[in-house]
Design a protein around this motif. Structure first.
Motif, PDB file in Angstrom:
ATOM      1  N   ALA A   1       0.989  -1.346   0.149  1.00 44.22           N
ATOM      2  CA  ALA A   1      -0.218   0.119   0.050  1.00 44.22           C
ATOM      3  C   ALA A   1       0.888   1.277  -0.030  1.00 44.22           C
ATOM      4  CB  ALA A   1      -0.683   0.478   0.739  1.00 44.22           C
ATOM      5  N   LYS A   2       1.835   1.502   0.795  1.00 48.49           N
ATOM      6  CA  LYS A   2       2.415   2.239   0.680  1.00 48.49           C
ATOM      7  C   LYS A   2       3.567   2.774  -0.517  1.00 48.49           C
ATOM      8  CE  LYS A   2       6.073   3.205   4.196  1.00 48.49           C
ATOM      9  NZ  LYS A   2       6.927   3.589   5.266  1.00 48.49           N
ATOM     10  N   ALA A   3       3.640   1.766  -0.768  1.00 49.12           N
ATOM     11  CA  ALA A   3       4.426   1.993  -2.357  1.00 49.12           C
ATOM     12  C   ALA A   3       3.893   2.074  -3.403  1.00 49.12           C
ATOM     13  CB  ALA A   3       4.500  -0.061  -2.572  1.00 49.12           C
ATOM     14  N   LYS A   4       2.611   1.653  -3.181  1.00 48.84           N
ATOM     15  CA  LYS A   4       2.079   1.946  -4.591  1.00 48.84           C
ATOM     16  C   LYS A   4       1.393   3.518  -4.175  1.00 48.84           C
ATOM     17  CE  LYS A   4      -2.954   0.614  -6.984  1.00 48.84           C
ATOM     18  NZ  LYS A   4      -2.386   0.058  -7.067  1.00 48.84           N
ATOM     19  N   LYS A   5       1.568   3.907  -3.208  1.00 49.43           N
ATOM     20  CA  LYS A   5       1.108   5.535  -2.880  1.00 49.43           C
ATOM     21  C   LYS A   5       2.376   6.140  -3.171  1.00 49.43           C
ATOM     22  CE  LYS A   5      -0.266   8.108   1.116  1.00 49.43           C
ATOM     23  NZ  LYS A   5       0.476   9.245   2.026  1.00 49.43           N
ATOM     24  N   VAL A   6       3.019   6.361  -2.712  1.00 45.30           N
ATOM     25  CA  VAL A   6       4.747   5.966  -2.985  1.00 45.30           C
ATOM     26  C   VAL A   6       4.757   6.621  -4.847  1.00 45.30           C
ATOM     27  CG1 VAL A   6       7.352   5.988  -3.053  1.00 45.30           C
ATOM     28  CG2 VAL A   6       5.665   6.217  -1.014  1.00 45.30           C
ATOM     29  N   ALA A   7       4.648   5.380  -5.163  1.00 37.60           N
ATOM     30  CA  ALA A   7       4.806   5.332  -6.907  1.00 37.60           C
ATOM     31  C   ALA A   7       3.875   6.247  -7.517  1.00 37.60           C
ATOM     32  CB  ALA A   7       4.116   4.020  -6.885  1.00 37.60           C
ATOM     33  N   ALA A   8       2.491   6.567  -7.230  1.00 32.07           N
ATOM     34  CA  ALA A   8       1.396   7.480  -7.753  1.00 32.07           C
ATOM     35  C   ALA A   8       2.072   9.091  -7.610  1.00 32.07           C
ATOM     36  CB  ALA A   8       0.425   6.794  -7.062  1.00 32.07           C
ATOM     37  N   GLU A   9       2.050   8.971  -6.809  1.00 24.88           N
ATOM     38  CA  GLU A   9       3.198  10.394  -5.939  1.00 24.88           C
ATOM     39  C   GLU A   9       3.283  11.210  -7.011  1.00 24.88           C
ATOM     40  OE1 GLU A   9       1.794  10.401  -1.344  1.00 24.88           O
ATOM     41  OE2 GLU A   9       3.647  10.146  -2.008  1.00 24.88           O
ATOM     42  N   HIS A  10       4.809   9.757  -7.545  1.00 25.17           N
ATOM     43  CA  HIS A  10       6.080  10.415  -8.483  1.00 25.17           C
ATOM     44  C   HIS A  10       5.621   9.502  -9.792  1.00 25.17           C
ATOM     45  CE1 HIS A  10       7.550  10.694  -3.953  1.00 25.17           C
ATOM     46  NE2 HIS A  10       7.977  12.072  -4.982  1.00 25.17           N
ATOM     47  N   GLY A  11       4.591   9.511  -9.866  1.00 22.72           N
ATOM     48  CA  GLY A  11       4.243   9.501 -11.266  1.00 22.72           C
ATOM     49  C   GLY A  11       4.523   8.128 -11.733  1.00 22.72           C
ATOM     50  N   LEU A  12       5.175   7.238 -10.732  1.00 23.00           N
ATOM     51  CA  LEU A  12       5.638   5.596 -12.048  1.00 23.00           C
ATOM     52  C   LEU A  12       4.831   4.970 -12.175  1.00 23.00           C
ATOM     53  CD1 LEU A  12       8.764   5.507  -8.788  1.00 23.00           C
ATOM     54  CD2 LEU A  12       8.678   6.588 -11.186  1.00 23.00           C
ATOM     55  N   SER A  13       4.697   4.103 -12.977  1.00 20.06           N
ATOM     56  CA  SER A  13       3.781   3.117 -12.638  1.00 20.06           C
ATOM     57  C   SER A  13       3.736   1.441 -11.535  1.00 20.06           C
ATOM     58  CB  SER A  13       3.926   2.553 -14.172  1.00 20.06           C
ATOM     59  OG  SER A  13       4.914   0.996 -14.504  1.00 20.06           O
ATOM     60  N   ASP A  14       2.591   0.757 -12.429  1.00 15.34           N
ATOM     61  CA  ASP A  14       2.477  -0.053 -11.085  1.00 15.34           C
ATOM     62  C   ASP A  14       3.901  -1.067 -11.425  1.00 15.34           C
ATOM     63  OD1 ASP A  14       0.592   0.850  -9.984  1.00 15.34           O
ATOM     64  OD2 ASP A  14      -1.184  -0.721 -10.441  1.00 15.34           O
ATOM     65  N   LYS A  15       4.207  -0.876 -12.940  1.00 18.64           N
ATOM     66  CA  LYS A  15       5.730  -1.825 -13.132  1.00 18.64           C
ATOM     67  C   LYS A  15       6.552  -1.465 -12.282  1.00 18.64           C
ATOM     68  CE  LYS A  15       4.066  -2.734 -17.235  1.00 18.64           C
ATOM     69  NZ  LYS A  15       4.449  -3.096 -18.973  1.00 18.64           N
ATOM     70  N   ALA A  16       6.583  -0.868 -11.600  1.00 19.83           N
ATOM     71  CA  ALA A  16       7.638  -0.416 -11.102  1.00 19.83           C
ATOM     72  C   ALA A  16       7.747  -0.296 -10.118  1.00 19.83           C
ATOM     73  CB  ALA A  16       8.095   2.071 -11.207  1.00 19.83           C
ATOM     74  N   ILE A  17       6.912  -0.845  -9.148  1.00 25.78           N
ATOM     75  CA  ILE A  17       6.552  -1.157  -8.123  1.00 25.78           C
ATOM     76  C   ILE A  17       7.290  -2.766  -7.362  1.00 25.78           C
ATOM     77  CG2 ILE A  17       5.543  -1.566  -5.582  1.00 25.78           C
ATOM     78  CD1 ILE A  17       3.455   0.679  -7.518  1.00 25.78           C
ATOM     79  N   TYR A  18       8.235  -3.229  -7.075  1.00 23.08           N
ATOM     80  CA  TYR A  18       8.624  -4.623  -6.284  1.00 23.08           C
ATOM     81  C   TYR A  18       8.892  -4.550  -4.730  1.00 23.08           C
ATOM     82  CZ  TYR A  18      10.555  -3.632 -11.063  1.00 23.08           C
ATOM     83  OH  TYR A  18      11.498  -3.621 -12.194  1.00 23.08           O
ATOM     84  N   SER A  19       8.972  -5.928  -4.920  1.00 22.31           N
ATOM     85  CA  SER A  19       8.769  -6.336  -3.325  1.00 22.31           C
ATOM     86  C   SER A  19      10.356  -6.899  -2.880  1.00 22.31           C
ATOM     87  CB  SER A  19       7.345  -7.314  -3.320  1.00 22.31           C
ATOM     88  OG  SER A  19       7.560  -8.326  -3.669  1.00 22.31           O
ATOM     89  N   TYR A  20      10.591  -7.248  -2.393  1.00 21.13           N
ATOM     90  CA  TYR A  20      11.376  -8.126  -1.523  1.00 21.13           C
ATOM     91  C   TYR A  20      10.923  -9.320  -2.165  1.00 21.13           C
ATOM     92  CZ  TYR A  20      11.813  -4.022   2.144  1.00 21.13           C
ATOM     93  OH  TYR A  20      12.839  -2.947   2.060  1.00 21.13           O
ATOM     94  N   ALA A  21      10.058 -10.113  -2.607  1.00 21.90           N
ATOM     95  CA  ALA A  21      10.188 -11.361  -2.911  1.00 21.90           C
ATOM     96  C   ALA A  21      10.524 -11.221  -4.615  1.00 21.90           C
ATOM     97  CB  ALA A  21       9.031 -11.762  -2.594  1.00 21.90           C
ATOM     98  N   ASN A  22       9.666 -10.114  -4.743  1.00 20.49           N
ATOM     99  CA  ASN A  22       9.701 -10.112  -6.931  1.00 20.49           C
ATOM    100  C   ASN A  22      11.262  -9.138  -6.805  1.00 20.49           C
ATOM    101  OD1 ASN A  22       8.916  -7.715  -6.459  1.00 20.49           O
ATOM    102  ND2 ASN A  22       7.802  -8.152  -7.880  1.00 20.49           N
ATOM    103  N   PHE A  23      11.896  -8.759  -6.204  1.00 25.36           N
ATOM    104  CA  PHE A  23      13.127  -7.427  -6.153  1.00 25.36           C
ATOM    105  C   PHE A  23      13.948  -7.866  -7.288  1.00 25.36           C
ATOM    106  CE2 PHE A  23      17.518  -6.676  -5.304  1.00 25.36           C
ATOM    107  CZ  PHE A  23      17.547  -5.668  -5.937  1.00 25.36           C
ATOM    108  N   ASP A  24      14.668  -9.831  -7.308  1.00 23.63           N
ATOM    109  CA  ASP A  24      15.123  -9.509  -7.975  1.00 23.63           C
ATOM    110  C   ASP A  24      14.715  -9.784  -9.961  1.00 23.63           C
ATOM    111  OD1 ASP A  24      17.198 -11.514  -6.598  1.00 23.63           O
ATOM    112  OD2 ASP A  24      15.389 -12.115  -6.122  1.00 23.63           O
ATOM    113  N   SER A  25      13.900  -9.769 -10.251  1.00 24.88           N
ATOM    114  CA  SER A  25      13.349  -9.352 -11.854  1.00 24.88           C
ATOM    115  C   SER A  25      13.205  -8.044 -11.518  1.00 24.88           C
ATOM    116  CB  SER A  25      11.549  -9.739 -11.300  1.00 24.88           C
ATOM    117  OG  SER A  25      10.892  -8.277 -10.955  1.00 24.88           O
ATOM    118  N   ILE A  26      13.983  -7.273 -11.303  1.00 28.06           N
ATOM    119  CA  ILE A  26      14.235  -6.026 -11.135  1.00 28.06           C
ATOM    120  C   ILE A  26      15.203  -5.789 -12.665  1.00 28.06           C
ATOM    121  CG2 ILE A  26      16.261  -4.788  -9.639  1.00 28.06           C
ATOM    122  CD1 ILE A  26      15.170  -2.683  -8.743  1.00 28.06           C
ATOM    123  N   ARG A  27      15.500  -6.655 -13.185  1.00 32.64           N
ATOM    124  CA  ARG A  27      16.911  -6.960 -13.871  1.00 32.64           C
ATOM    125  C   ARG A  27      16.632  -6.992 -15.296  1.00 32.64           C
ATOM    126  NH1 ARG A  27      19.930 -11.579 -13.376  1.00 32.64           N
ATOM    127  NH2 ARG A  27      18.348 -12.370 -11.767  1.00 32.64           N
TER     128      ARG A  27
END
Lengths: 363, 363
Positions: free
Chosen positions: A65-91
């Protein structure tokens, strides 16, 4: 005292850490901020607006929820949000060039190594990690991936500290004999991660002590050859059941200069003093986010110095842009992983000296 | 910060070291000044005009012409002039109550003991002597002769330091966690007695270091239980062929407070800082002959404090009159021989710790 504003301003181009690559393109590199705590969210993310070469490209958080809020405030799409679980997909996200690890100390190594393996350059907060072994693994991982590794030593981009480093080397200061640095604050909530051994790796030394240690090194420009330390902690204080409150240590340098350093979690201290054979350089507060002040003198705070601007609009912007510029230009950051490793080697020796009650040689 | 002028002024009678004997008669005791060097002649003799209970009664010098000149200037007869050879005959001079030893450190013990054997009370300059063994012999000699022995710890009679000692104990300061004290000056003439081992007994520690050590003790009000020290001296500097330049040491106190202390002979330093859990007390300059300044604050020098007057017109007059009053009233001086001995015990441990590279327990 002949060290004055005029000298500093004349010398300003040499002071500016990033200025050597003034030819850098105006391209902005994308940062992923890992950890939306007080520092990552409250301090770093708001600084991208001050950057010339850096922008926010992604956030990594355990709180969707926090990540979604911060992303929205800074004009980032949902694709720019990562959890610790899927962090490695940032590659797979070419929009992210650099991962900035703003996590508790014990997580620095893991996320730096995962970021490097994902092909990203890394900015890692200080302390670099909680052991020398972790630092070495982080450096090796970034080297293997051919990625830059920089430690968040913001004071190297802070105008007052940059001016002080320069003043320390001026003939008017004379031979450097002595540095004193004290850093501390009055810790509040006993539940804070900084007071948990497993997360912080240690107490005030790991946190504020790193500023004192860094100051001793960047003010003298030398590497210590021995350390002698004492610790004192009230273990009945609920804040200090797991980590130390106060450490006092002495560093010996090859030139014969000494540094007397201190860190504590039970009172506010923030000061650097350099004594040369001809003059002194003093900062108080020395390493705050803002409001730092600088004096020179022979026998006290005789002349207050207004330093020329640092490399960025703020120390944070200067730090963020420095790594971006280093990536673009293929240079090593001035505060690399090796710099963080040097501090951790000394930190381990400080703890060992305090424990064993004897001087530890650093070789 | 609630510690302010009002609190201090209201408490002023308690601050004044000599005030407990305000009933003392107006009789003035006679002092013989032993040693007409910079301190005895330049600093102490001019202070008798500021004293209520003390007067100059004799001078002791190895320089007959100088002694004659000083005696004449102060209206003393030739019978009030002594050489080192005939010093013991001072026993036959009832006009002399107290002998003030203003000689180089290595001569303190001899002249204190000779003065006591001559039936005189003794004021001895700091450091009390150059070894614990000498201090013990001095105390024994004064005890055997039933004479008072006081050490010239002038800061206990200096308004700023007295106010600082009181502020340190106030609830607004909280629990005392840490004291920092740095004392030094840039030594000049390599031929000065302070730089000769045989006369001074040691270097900056024996001289300025005693101020740092005293500050750590009178600001905490505790006796240290351990000391850890490091020394650094440029032995190629002609000033430091025989004695140390710079020593940094840490004292541990029973409460858990630490003191980080320093002395040096290669730069000017004069500072005391006390950090409590709620507030700080800071002095800079801290222990000069005049011009000392005092601040309180939570996070820096927030409020400058104007201390109430000390016990004498000057710290020197307060010190001289304190011993006179103690003699008249049969009381022990607040800075007795035992106090000087305590410092020398710690000084010896500091040197040993620096030499052996380990923490020395003080038991």
């Amino acid at each position: 005292m002949e060290i004055g504003r005029r000298t500093l301003i004349a010398a300003a181009p040499m002071l500016v850490a990033g200025s050597a690559c003034a030819q850098t393109s105006q391209r902005k590199l994308g940062y992923a901020i890992v950890g939306l705590g007080g520092y990552g969210l409250g301090r770093i993310i708001p600084e991208f607006k001050n950057c010339a070469h850096s922008r926010l490209a992604a956030v990594v958080s355990g709180d969707p929820a926090k990540a979604k809020k911060v992303a929205a405030e800074h004009g980032l799409s949902d694709k720019a949000i990562y959890s610790y679980a899927n962090f490695d997909s940032i590659r797979d996200n070419p929009d992210v060039d650099i991962v900035y690890v703003c996590l508790p100390n014990s997580m620095h190594a893991e996320y730096t190594i995962r970021a490097a393996k994902a092909g990203k350059h890394v900015m890692c907060e200080k302390p670099m990690a909680i052991s020398v072994a972790e630092c070495e693994a982080m450096i090796a991982a970034c080297k293997a991936a051919n990625r830059k590794l920089m430690i968040g030593y913001r004071c190297h981009f802070e105008a007052t500290n940059i001016a002080a480093m320069r003043l320390a080397k001026q003939p008017d200061t004379g031979k450097i004999r002595y540095v004193r640095s004290e850093h501390g604050f009055n810790a509040g909530d006993p539940k804070a991660w900084r007071l948990k051994k497993a997360l912080a790796g240690g107490g005030s030394l790991m946190d504020m002590g790193v500023y004192s240690l860094q100051a001793a090194r960047y003010m003298t420009g030398e590497e210590p050859i021995a350390v002698t330390a004492r610790e004192s902690t009230d273990r009945t204080d609920p804040r200090f059941h797991e980590v130390e409150d106060m450490i006092e240590w002495t560093l010996e340098f090859p030139s014969g200069a000494l540094a007397g350093c201190q860190s504590m979690y039970s009172a506010n201290q923030n000061r650097i003093l350099l004594m040369g054979s001809k003059g002194r350089v003093e900062l108080e507060p020395a390493t705050r986010y803002d409001g730092n002040r600088l004096w020179t003198g022979r026998d006290g705070r005789e002349q207050e110095i207004s330093p020329p601007p640092g490399p960025g609009k703020t120390q944070f912007a200067g730090q963020l842009d420095h790594l971006s510029q280093c990536v673009i230009d293929g240079r090593e950051p001035i505060v690399s992983g090796e710099e963080g490793l040097r501090d951790l080697r000394i930190v381990e020796a400080i703890y060992r000296s305090a424990r064993e009650g004897k001087t530890i040689r650093l070789t």
